[in-house]
Design a protein around this motif. Structure first.
Motif, mmCIF file in Angstrom:
data_model
loop_
_atom_site.group_PDB
_atom_site.id
_atom_site.type_symbol
_atom_site.label_atom_id
_atom_site.label_comp_id
_atom_site.label_asym_id
_atom_site.label_seq_id
_atom_site.Cartn_x
_atom_site.Cartn_y
_atom_site.Cartn_z
ATOM 1 N N ILE A 181 34.236 19.042 53.862
ATOM 2 C CA ILE A 181 33.279 19.612 52.906
ATOM 3 C C ILE A 181 33.271 21.130 52.942
ATOM 4 O O ILE A 181 33.001 21.774 51.933
ATOM 5 N N ASP A 182 33.563 21.722 54.100
ATOM 6 C CA ASP A 182 33.643 23.183 54.168
ATOM 7 C C ASP A 182 34.822 23.697 53.339
ATOM 8 O O ASP A 182 34.722 24.729 52.681
ATOM 9 N N GLU A 183 35.927 22.979 53.382
ATOM 10 C CA GLU A 183 37.105 23.351 52.587
ATOM 11 C C GLU A 183 36.794 23.229 51.095
ATOM 12 O O GLU A 183 37.168 24.101 50.309
ATOM 13 N N ILE A 184 36.094 22.174 50.716
ATOM 14 C CA ILE A 184 35.716 21.983 49.311
ATOM 15 C C ILE A 184 34.864 23.164 48.844
ATOM 16 O O ILE A 184 35.119 23.763 47.799
ATOM 17 N N ARG A 185 33.858 23.526 49.627
ATOM 18 C CA ARG A 185 32.980 24.645 49.258
ATOM 19 C C ARG A 185 33.758 25.950 49.177
ATOM 20 O O ARG A 185 33.605 26.735 48.243
ATOM 21 N N LYS A 186 34.626 26.189 50.173
ATOM 22 C CA LYS A 186 35.426 27.423 50.197
ATOM 23 C C LYS A 186 36.293 27.531 48.946
ATOM 24 O O LYS A 186 36.353 28.583 48.309
ATOM 25 N N LEU A 187 36.943 26.443 48.566
ATOM 26 C CA LEU A 187 37.805 26.459 47.383
ATOM 27 C C LEU A 187 36.996 26.688 46.109
ATOM 28 O O LEU A 187 37.406 27.458 45.238
ATOM 29 N N LEU A 188 35.841 26.036 45.994
ATOM 30 C CA LEU A 188 34.988 26.257 44.821
ATOM 31 C C LEU A 188 34.574 27.722 44.710
ATOM 32 O O LEU A 188 34.605 28.308 43.621
#
Length: 135
Positions: A8-15
């Motif tokens: 989920i941290d990767e998802i947020r970072k990419l967004l």
């Protein structure tokens, strides 16, 4: 062997990166670039490239962002979707994100629908507390 876990941290970072104007990602593993005799300076180590490609694919399949995939491992960003903007608006604030992450860890994970609902609840609670402090 790769772990196919949603981070989920990767998802947020990419967004956040996409919203800030990121136009492309290179997800060609360094070993593949070397095998094809391509420049490797922009390529990620194999595991990192697979993780990036996996999470970009998740963003696309979830309808949070749109991409054009090129044969050379590049992903051209076409932008966030309405749903991507909505989710990001609810998880942008660091305090809210930390609270969501803490609950996620406590429960051992949960769906993106629950993550989004929890973030919405926290944003609403923060907005109510701001309203009462303004009164």
């Amino acid at each position: 062997m790769s772990a196919w876990r949603r981070d989920i941290d990767e998802i947020r970072k990419l967004l956040l990166e996409i919203e800030a104007g990121r136009e492309s990602y290179c997800a060609l593993p360094r070993a593949a670039a070397e095998a094809m005799m391509l420049p490797v300076e922009d390529c990620l180590p194999d595991a990192e490239a697979r993780k990036l490609a996996y999470h970009l694919s998740l963003l696309d399949s979830a309808g949070l962002a749109r991409f054009s995939r090129l044969s050379n491992g590049n992903w051209h960003v076409r932008g966030l979707t309405w749903s991507g903007h909505e989710l990001l608006d609810n998880i942008r604030d660091g305090d809210i994100w930390n609270a969501v992450r803490e609950r996620h860890q406590q429960l051992g994970g949960f769906s993106m629908e629950i993550l989004s609902d929890l973030a919405k609840e926290l944003v609403r609670a923060k907005a109510r507390s701001l309203e009462s402090s303004d009164a």
